[in-house]
Design an enzyme around this catalytic site. Structure first.
Site, PDB file in Angstrom:
ATOM      1  N   GLN A  60       0.822  -1.205   0.000  1.00  0.00           N
ATOM      2  CA  GLN A  60       0.000   0.000   0.000  1.00  0.00           C
ATOM      3  C   GLN A  60       0.852   1.249   0.000  1.00  0.00           C
ATOM      4  O   GLN A  60       2.070   1.207   0.201  1.00  0.00           O
ATOM      5  CB  GLN A  60      -0.913  -0.012   1.231  1.00  0.00           C
ATOM      6  CG  GLN A  60      -0.160  -0.070   2.548  1.00  0.00           C
ATOM      7  CD  GLN A  60      -1.082  -0.291   3.735  1.00  0.00           C
ATOM      8  OE1 GLN A  60      -1.259   0.606   4.565  1.00  0.00           O
ATOM      9  NE2 GLN A  60      -1.646  -1.496   3.840  1.00  0.00           N
ATOM     10  N   HIS A 138       4.722   0.400   1.124  1.00  0.00           N
ATOM     11  CA  HIS A 138       5.125  -0.299   2.333  1.00  0.00           C
ATOM     12  C   HIS A 138       4.068  -1.320   2.728  1.00  0.00           C
ATOM     13  O   HIS A 138       2.951  -1.321   2.197  1.00  0.00           O
ATOM     14  CB  HIS A 138       5.324   0.687   3.482  1.00  0.00           C
ATOM     15  CG  HIS A 138       4.054   1.394   3.888  1.00  0.00           C
ATOM     16  ND1 HIS A 138       3.538   2.450   3.169  1.00  0.00           N
ATOM     17  CD2 HIS A 138       3.181   1.190   4.910  1.00  0.00           C
ATOM     18  CE1 HIS A 138       2.420   2.854   3.728  1.00  0.00           C
ATOM     19  NE2 HIS A 138       2.167   2.104   4.797  1.00  0.00           N
ATOM     20  N   ARG A 158      -4.453   0.632  -1.856  1.00  0.00           N
ATOM     21  CA  ARG A 158      -3.863  -0.700  -1.985  1.00  0.00           C
ATOM     22  C   ARG A 158      -3.385  -0.947  -3.421  1.00  0.00           C
ATOM     23  O   ARG A 158      -4.121  -0.706  -4.374  1.00  0.00           O
ATOM     24  CB  ARG A 158      -4.873  -1.789  -1.618  1.00  0.00           C
ATOM     25  CG  ARG A 158      -5.342  -1.774  -0.189  1.00  0.00           C
ATOM     26  CD  ARG A 158      -6.130  -3.038   0.141  1.00  0.00           C
ATOM     27  NE  ARG A 158      -6.938  -2.865   1.343  1.00  0.00           N
ATOM     28  CZ  ARG A 158      -8.242  -2.651   1.340  1.00  0.00           C
ATOM     29  NH1 ARG A 158      -8.910  -2.632   0.194  1.00  0.00           N
ATOM     30  NH2 ARG A 158      -8.897  -2.482   2.465  1.00  0.00           N
TER      31      ARG A 158
END
Length: 287
Positions: A60, A138, A158
């Site tokens: 994401q 991350h 996402r």
């Protein structure tokens, strides 16, 4: 106004677990997040969470202010800061790209999941402190539990969610918005990770662990009978991560134990005293 303990809000997640029980949270089910403090109702642009990732989170990214406004997803960005509270011996996070990739290559990699091979996969230890500026791709890895300090935004885009199902359906992806939000040149270095327990072992018991544009964080360790006097010159949010102690304000004493989050309101010319009882470790957040 007196200091007060917050009432956490628990969010069940597909990747959640039960370790919040170890922080004296009265939970049922697979709880992924305990929202300890949401400052938006008080005009304080901070959110503090305890996050229990018993499975990998989605790959994401969070937008900065400009991108969030462009997509009409709020008026602020979402920088984050983690302190690892618990993890497996081989736990990891995904944290930024391991090379220079253009956005067309990143887009293609989201479609088949190969984006995970383009990211730094970083092993973490209890006590690690990690800053995730907006625009950085991350994810928390399986087994990592963190204290999270963030800007007051709920926006997450996402890119990849491991093709898993939630109630029989894949969760929504936000690939176009995510690609626009990514800052592929955000430089990530392992030297940027500090560890509170390594610093504590060297005799440092009051440590600035985060000093960023939108928030600041300190780590404090008080042994039995040790105390610290804290000025109430600004709003401070304290989250106990180990042990217990006491917080004295005027003629009032409050028990502060692992898992508690306490708000110290701004009160000019006032101060509080925090005392370790056995041992108390806590994180203090400010704007």
């Amino acid at each position: 106004m007196l200091p007060y303990k917050t009432i956490p809000v628990f969010l069940e997640k597909i990747w959640g677990g039960t370790r919040l029980l170890n922080y004296y949270k009265n939970i049922e089910g697979k709880i992924g997040e305990s929202i300890e403090f949401d400052g938006r109702e008080h005009g304080i642009p901070l959110i503090i969470k305890l996050i229990d990732a018993c499975d990998d989170l989605s790959i994401q990214v969070h937008p900065d202010e400009q991108t969030a406004v462009m997509f009409k997803d709020g008026t602020c960005g979402k920088d984050e800061f983690w302190v690892v509270l618990d993890c497996y011996e081989d736990s990891y996070i995904y944290w930024g790209f391991n090379g220079i990739y253009d956005k067309s290559r990143i887009y293609e990699a989201t479609l088949d999941g190969s984006i995970v091979n383009m990211l730094n996969k970083v092993n973490v230890s209890v006590g690690d402190c990690i800053y995730i500026p907006s625009g950085t791709v991350h994810a928390l890895g399986k087994g990592v539990m963190v204290y999270e300090l963030q800007q007051s935004s709920d926006v997450t885009y996402r890119l990849y969610d491991w093709d898993r199902l939630d109630k029989g359906k894949k969760r929504e992806l936000h690939i176009e918005k995510a690609i626009e939000s990514i800052k592929p040149h955000n430089f990530i270095s392992l030297s940027d990770i500090t560890n509170i327990y390594e610093m504590e072992s060297k005799g440092h018991n009051l440590i600035t662990i985060g000093n960023y544009e939108y928030f600041k964080a300190k780590y404090v360790c008080l042994k039995n009978g040790e105390s610290i006097i804290q000025a109430c010159d600004e709003v401070r949010i304290i989250t106990a991560i180990y042990g217990h102690g006491f917080l004295d304000f005027k003629d009032n004493r409050m028990l502060l134990k692992k898992g508690d989050t306490v708000v110290l309101p701004e009160a000019s010319d006032e101060c509080v005293s925090i005392i370790g009882d056995g041992m108390l470790r806590y994180i203090e957040a400010t704007v």
